[in-house]
Design a protein around this motif. Structure first.
Motif, short mmCIF file in Angstrom:
data_model
loop_
_atom_site.label_atom_id
_atom_site.label_comp_id
_atom_site.label_asym_id
_atom_site.label_seq_id
_atom_site.Cartn_x
_atom_site.Cartn_y
_atom_site.Cartn_z
N ALA A 127 58.77 -55.77 -17.81
CA ALA A 127 58.24 -57.04 -17.55
C ALA A 127 56.90 -56.80 -17.72
CB ALA A 127 58.24 -57.41 -15.77
N LEU A 128 55.92 -57.78 -18.37
CA LEU A 128 54.50 -57.88 -18.33
C LEU A 128 53.77 -58.81 -17.67
CD1 LEU A 128 51.97 -56.76 -20.12
CD2 LEU A 128 52.39 -58.45 -21.65
N TYR A 129 52.81 -58.40 -16.74
CA TYR A 129 51.93 -59.21 -16.03
C TYR A 129 50.68 -59.30 -16.68
CZ TYR A 129 55.57 -59.37 -12.54
OH TYR A 129 56.98 -59.48 -11.90
N ILE A 130 50.14 -60.46 -17.09
CA ILE A 130 48.60 -60.79 -17.50
C ILE A 130 48.01 -61.08 -16.41
CG2 ILE A 130 47.23 -61.49 -19.39
CD1 ILE A 130 49.59 -61.69 -21.17
N LEU A 131 47.07 -60.70 -15.62
CA LEU A 131 46.40 -61.08 -14.41
C LEU A 131 44.98 -61.76 -14.71
CD1 LEU A 131 47.31 -58.25 -11.87
CD2 LEU A 131 48.56 -60.33 -12.69
N GLY A 132 45.15 -62.76 -15.79
CA GLY A 132 43.88 -63.63 -15.82
C GLY A 132 42.96 -63.16 -17.03
N ASP A 133 42.39 -64.28 -17.46
CA ASP A 133 41.40 -64.09 -18.64
C ASP A 133 41.86 -63.19 -19.77
OD1 ASP A 133 39.55 -65.16 -17.29
OD2 ASP A 133 38.29 -63.16 -17.02
N LEU A 134 43.16 -63.85 -20.10
CA LEU A 134 43.78 -63.59 -21.61
C LEU A 134 42.81 -63.79 -22.56
CD1 LEU A 134 45.96 -62.53 -23.37
CD2 LEU A 134 47.23 -65.11 -22.78
N PHE A 135 42.18 -65.19 -22.53
CA PHE A 135 41.35 -65.88 -23.45
C PHE A 135 39.68 -65.71 -22.81
CE2 PHE A 135 45.59 -67.61 -24.51
CZ PHE A 135 45.56 -67.52 -25.77
N GLU A 136 39.01 -65.66 -23.93
CA GLU A 136 37.54 -65.75 -23.34
C GLU A 136 37.15 -67.03 -22.70
OE1 GLU A 136 33.31 -64.94 -22.80
OE2 GLU A 136 35.08 -63.93 -22.54
N ALA A 137 37.78 -68.15 -23.53
CA ALA A 137 37.82 -69.32 -23.02
C ALA A 137 39.07 -70.05 -23.20
CB ALA A 137 36.54 -70.21 -23.68
N TRP A 138 39.52 -71.14 -22.48
CA TRP A 138 40.76 -71.91 -22.89
C TRP A 138 40.48 -73.45 -22.38
CZ3 TRP A 138 44.80 -71.07 -25.62
CH2 TRP A 138 45.85 -71.82 -25.58
N ILE A 139 40.44 -74.31 -23.25
CA ILE A 139 40.00 -75.62 -23.20
C ILE A 139 41.16 -76.65 -23.05
CG2 ILE A 139 38.00 -75.20 -24.69
CD1 ILE A 139 39.19 -76.62 -26.77
N GLY A 140 42.38 -76.12 -23.02
CA GLY A 140 43.39 -76.79 -22.55
C GLY A 140 44.49 -76.75 -23.56
#
Length: 250
Positions: free
Chosen positions: A35-48
């Motif tokens: 399992a892999l958990y990505i705990l936020g801010d995968l992207f610098e910005a996400w617009i939708g």
């Protein structure tokens, strides 16, 4: 059983080394995990999530989604949590990755022990200006208004917000942008756990605590840079390990 946790990659076209390192990480280290958990801010910005319909505006989004889908299709369970930069990530993106979106905070059993997972920004309560923005950004009505804007306008909005955040943070005291100790204790007590894992502060470390007279610990993930990444690795019944690694070896 091997579980990996990462956070704060801040993927952006201006940092291609991090993107390439992350894609290599998915193909190598992460593909060997359960399992892999990505705990936020995968992207610098996400617009939708509808940015996936316009790869010419952001080809990075599609490329990352495809790589994550390859990982999940290969048998690694994938979980995503919102960060303070990519709070508009939605179900469509998660589905495109074969991932499950988690609430923040999220209590889970890892390595045979209950663990609380958070992005970490909600713990930084001494930063009044940020907490006010966080409340606005998490408001469904505000999000709906932003998502109703044309994509090009959202691209410009994200750019302005990044610039404003950088200017504001440059004038803040360091301790203001770190977690509030009392909030950490409160979260551990409320969720009845002795281990908290989060990111956000970009201050990797393992903190030994005492909460209500009982031993506890807070593990903080580091942010990824062109030369190195950070992960927390949990295997079987062993305690969580905070590891720094070179992206060239990921």
């Amino acid at each position: 059983m091997t579980t990996l946790l990462i956070a704060d990659l801040h993927l952006h076209p201006s940092a291609p080394e991090v993107t390439e390192g992350f894609l290599a990480y998915l193909a190598n280290r992460a593909s060997q995990a359960d399992a892999l958990y990505i705990l936020g801010d995968l992207f610098e910005a996400w617009i939708g999530d509808d940015i996936l319909d316009s790869p010419e505006l952001d080809p990075l989004a599609t490329r990352v989604a495809e790589a994550l889908k390859t990982l999940s299709d290969g048998g690694t369970r994938l979980f995503l949590m919102h960060g303070n930069r990519d709070f508009l990530l939605g179900k469509r993106f998660a589905d495109a990755c074969g991932a499950t979106l988690l609430p923040d905070p999220y209590r889970i059993e890892l390595g045979g022990k209950p663990v609380l997972l958070m992005h970490g920004d909600s713990l930084c309560t001494r930063d009044d200006a940020y907490m006010a923005f966080r409340a606005q950004a998490r408001d469904p009505q505000w999000q709906a208004q932003v998502l109703a804007m044309p994509l090009e306008a959202r691209v410009e909005l994200a750019k302005r917000l990044r610039e404003q955040s950088g200017e504001a943070n440059s004038n803040k005291a360091e301790d203001i942008m770190d977690v509030t100790p009392e909030e950490v204790d409160k979260a551990l007590i409320e969720h009845d756990v002795a281990t908290l894992i989060h990111g956000h502060t970009h201050r990797p470390g393992v903190h030994v605590l005492e909460v209500n007279g009982q031993p506890a610990r807070r593990l903080v993930l580091g942010d990824w840079q062109p030369q190195r990444g950070w992960e927390i690795r949990i295997e079987a019944e062993r305690p969580p390990q905070l590891l720094e690694f070179a992206l060239s070896n990921s």
